[in-house]
Design a protein around this motif. Structure first.
Motif, PDB file in Angstrom:
ATOM      1  N   GLY A  86     -33.172  -6.864  -6.025  1.00  0.00           N
ATOM      2  CA  GLY A  86     -33.159  -5.755  -4.673  1.00  0.00           C
ATOM      3  C   GLY A  86     -32.809  -6.153  -3.349  1.00  0.00           C
ATOM      4  O   GLY A  86     -32.962  -5.149  -2.429  1.00  0.00           O
TER       5      GLY A  86
ATOM      6  N   ASN B  16     -32.854  -3.054  -0.321  1.00  0.00           N
ATOM      7  CA  ASN B  16     -32.150  -2.118  -0.992  1.00  0.00           C
ATOM      8  C   ASN B  16     -32.182  -1.100  -2.167  1.00  0.00           C
ATOM      9  O   ASN B  16     -32.910  -2.072  -2.868  1.00  0.00           O
ATOM     10  CB  ASN B  16     -31.037  -2.964  -1.680  1.00  0.00           C
ATOM     11  N   GLY B  17     -32.352   0.329  -2.193  1.00  0.00           N
ATOM     12  CA  GLY B  17     -32.360   1.394  -3.549  1.00  0.00           C
ATOM     13  C   GLY B  17     -33.315   1.624  -3.264  1.00  0.00           C
ATOM     14  O   GLY B  17     -34.051   2.774  -4.478  1.00  0.00           O
ATOM     15  N   GLN B  18     -34.332   1.990  -2.148  1.00  0.00           N
ATOM     16  CA  GLN B  18     -35.981   2.302  -1.991  1.00  0.00           C
ATOM     17  C   GLN B  18     -35.945   3.132  -1.250  1.00  0.00           C
ATOM     18  O   GLN B  18     -36.635   3.357   0.158  1.00  0.00           O
ATOM     19  CB  GLN B  18     -36.711   1.101  -2.339  1.00  0.00           C
ATOM     20  N   SER B  19     -34.729   4.382  -0.733  1.00  0.00           N
ATOM     21  CA  SER B  19     -34.993   4.712   0.899  1.00  0.00           C
ATOM     22  C   SER B  19     -36.013   5.843   0.876  1.00  0.00           C
ATOM     23  O   SER B  19     -36.319   5.861   1.482  1.00  0.00           O
ATOM     24  CB  SER B  19     -33.675   5.007   0.688  1.00  0.00           C
TER      25      SER B  19
ATOM     26  N   SER C 150     -38.754   4.817   0.683  1.00  0.00           N
ATOM     27  CA  SER C 150     -40.526   4.255   0.591  1.00  0.00           C
ATOM     28  C   SER C 150     -40.573   3.769   1.113  1.00  0.00           C
ATOM     29  O   SER C 150     -40.087   4.029   2.734  1.00  0.00           O
ATOM     30  CB  SER C 150     -40.642   3.448  -1.093  1.00  0.00           C
TER      31      SER C 150
ATOM     32  N   SER D 244     -43.799  -1.973  -1.747  1.00  0.00           N
ATOM     33  CA  SER D 244     -43.243  -0.684  -1.850  1.00  0.00           C
ATOM     34  C   SER D 244     -43.864  -0.200  -2.062  1.00  0.00           C
ATOM     35  O   SER D 244     -43.600   0.055  -3.202  1.00  0.00           O
ATOM     36  CB  SER D 244     -41.154  -1.227  -2.164  1.00  0.00           C
TER      37      SER D 244
ATOM     38  N   GLY E 232     -41.406   2.173  -4.554  1.00  0.00           N
ATOM     39  CA  GLY E 232     -40.556   2.259  -5.142  1.00  0.00           C
ATOM     40  C   GLY E 232     -39.040   2.501  -5.507  1.00  0.00           C
ATOM     41  O   GLY E 232     -38.656   3.133  -4.245  1.00  0.00           O
ATOM     42  N   THR E 233     -38.606   2.749  -6.477  1.00  0.00           N
ATOM     43  CA  THR E 233     -36.885   3.591  -6.370  1.00  0.00           C
ATOM     44  C   THR E 233     -37.290   4.912  -6.716  1.00  0.00           C
ATOM     45  O   THR E 233     -35.741   5.110  -6.395  1.00  0.00           O
ATOM     46  CB  THR E 233     -35.952   2.350  -7.955  1.00  0.00           C
ATOM     47  N   THR E 234     -37.918   5.529  -7.370  1.00  0.00           N
ATOM     48  CA  THR E 234     -38.020   6.847  -7.889  1.00  0.00           C
ATOM     49  C   THR E 234     -38.861   7.514  -6.679  1.00  0.00           C
ATOM     50  O   THR E 234     -38.632   8.632  -6.601  1.00  0.00           O
ATOM     51  CB  THR E 234     -39.525   6.615  -8.747  1.00  0.00           C
TER      52      THR E 234
ATOM     53  N   ASP F 175     -44.618   4.025  -8.449  1.00  0.00           N
ATOM     54  CA  ASP F 175     -43.606   3.066  -8.904  1.00  0.00           C
ATOM     55  C   ASP F 175     -44.102   2.332  -8.087  1.00  0.00           C
ATOM     56  O   ASP F 175     -42.515   1.598  -7.609  1.00  0.00           O
ATOM     57  CB  ASP F 175     -42.671   4.390  -8.505  1.00  0.00           C
TER      58      ASP F 175
END
Length: 386
Positions: free
Chosen positions: A50, A341-344, A346, A364, A367-369, A374
């Motif tokens: 990502g 990407n996909g970790q807004s 964090s 990060s 992370g993603t969660t 994470d």
């Protein structure tokens, strides 16, 4: 517009980090950095991790919170934050803080000369919100507590010696540290909306058990001259250290800090600025200010940790923003170097180069969660400028 000096560097010797192993040459530029084409070109589509990177660069996941690291039995900590690399024979060690309110501390990952993970272990435990910190010339890691009247802990990246609390370095909301081997002092940022910039000069260089804590005194402008004044009570009680000296300059949430060749760069997240302290002339200036960007949107917001490459490029991580690490070149151009990407929910933490400058580590934090459990720590390899 303020004027500033920007610098060009090359690593010399096998130092633990680039903080004191760079030879920087100055070139006066008219304004704080402006957006432009980056030295590595445009970002490519995201890879399997990502991460968007320039051509020629690749990424890999080094560690994940709650999971064992490589062949070791060590479980990687949550909320990975500030970090640094240390030479270890032909390999290296990457240390990383845990910014956890309870169960904080720091861990380390050891790499072989080929980049293979050979071990991982803890180097500090049972502390609070270990945010950033800094490496010392004698190869220790200063892990800083980002809490009211927090401490600095001196740790051993090899995990052999026990961590030591360094009370003399003051009790405040510590963020980052940068060692200056020329003046034999350490600069410290404070993550408060009205925080200060400090320096700690040990009585004996290499021994942080005793010394003098001082605060930077200057006017309210974004450039000018400064001086240092003693902090009467480094313990910060009952009066906070930032409130003890009349005229102490206030900075909006101090974050990352980096030293090289008579200059200190530090960031303030509250106003999205990168500052430069010229230690030779005792002056300060802006290296970047998102409110002074012209001809487009600011590429760097939520400024946080900062490090530098052998080329003299500054690498500044975002807390939020577009989840980017941006590069500021010695010629005053700022551009994204990578984007996650996909970790807004964090933030990017702990950027640090290996001693030979060929690999960049960072995390990060959530992370993603968006959870501190994470965190993900990455490595980027590629043709970094030398």
């Amino acid at each position: 517009m303020e004027r500033r000096n920007f610098l060009r560097g090359a690593v010399i010797g096998a130092s633990a980090t680039a903080f004191g192993g760079s030879l920087w040459r100055g070139a006066a530029l008219a304004d704080p950095a402006q957006p432009g084409p980056g030295p590595y070109g445009a970002l490519r589509p995201a890879d399997t991790n990502g991460i968007q990177l320039p051509n020629g660069f690749t990424s890999r996941v080094v560690a994940r919170s709650g999971q064992r690291v490589g062949p070791s039995s060590y479980t990687w900590h949550g909320a990975p934050d500030g970090g640094a690399c240390f030479a270890d024979g032909t390999g290296w060690i990457y240390v990383s803080n845990a910014e956890l309110s309870t169960g904080g501390g720091a861990g380390a990952v050891r790499f072989s000369s080929s980049g293979a993970i050979t071990d991982a272990y803890g180097i500090l435990s049972n502390t609070r919100r270990n945010c950033a910190g800094g490496a010392t010339p004698w190869n220790t890691w200063l892990s800083c507590e980002e809490v009211g009247r927090g401490y600095v802990f001196e740790t051993d990246p090899w995990g052999v010696k026990a961590a030591v609390r360094r009370d003399a370095m003051g009790r405040f909301v510590h963020e980052a540290a940068a060692a200056d081997p020329v003046r034999k002092t350490i600069y410290l940022t404070e993550d408060e909306s009205n925080g200060c910039l400090y320096r700690f000069t040990p009585t004996t260089w290499g021994d942080l058990s005793a010394g003098k804590l001082q605060v930077l005194v200057a006017g309210s402008a974004t450039s000018g001259s400064y001086r240092w004044a003693d902090v009467p009570d480094p313990d910060g009680s009952p009066t906070a250290t930032r409130s003890q000296v009349s005229g102490a300059k206030k900075f909006s949430s101090g974050e990352g800090c980096h030293y090289a060749d008579d200059k200190v760069w530090f960031t303030t997240k509250g106003d999205n600025r990168v500052w430069q302290l010229n230690l030779t002339s005792s002056t300060y200036e802006l290296a970047y200010d998102d409110s002074l960007v012209t001809g487009g949107s600011a590429p760097l917001t939520g400024v946080d940790n900062v490090t530098a490459a052998a080329s003299g490029d500054l690498f500044v991580a975002e807390d939020g923003g577009n989840m980017e690490i941006c590069v500021i070149t010695p010629t005053g151009v700022i551009a994204p170097f990578l984007r996650i990407n996909g970790q807004s929910s964090s933030e990017i933490c702990g950027p640090a180069f290996t001693p030979n400058g060929s690999r960049l580590y960072f995390s990060s934090q959530r992370g993603t969660t968006g959870s501190s459990s994470d965190g993900i720590t990455y490595e980027v390899t590629g043709p970094f400028r030398t």
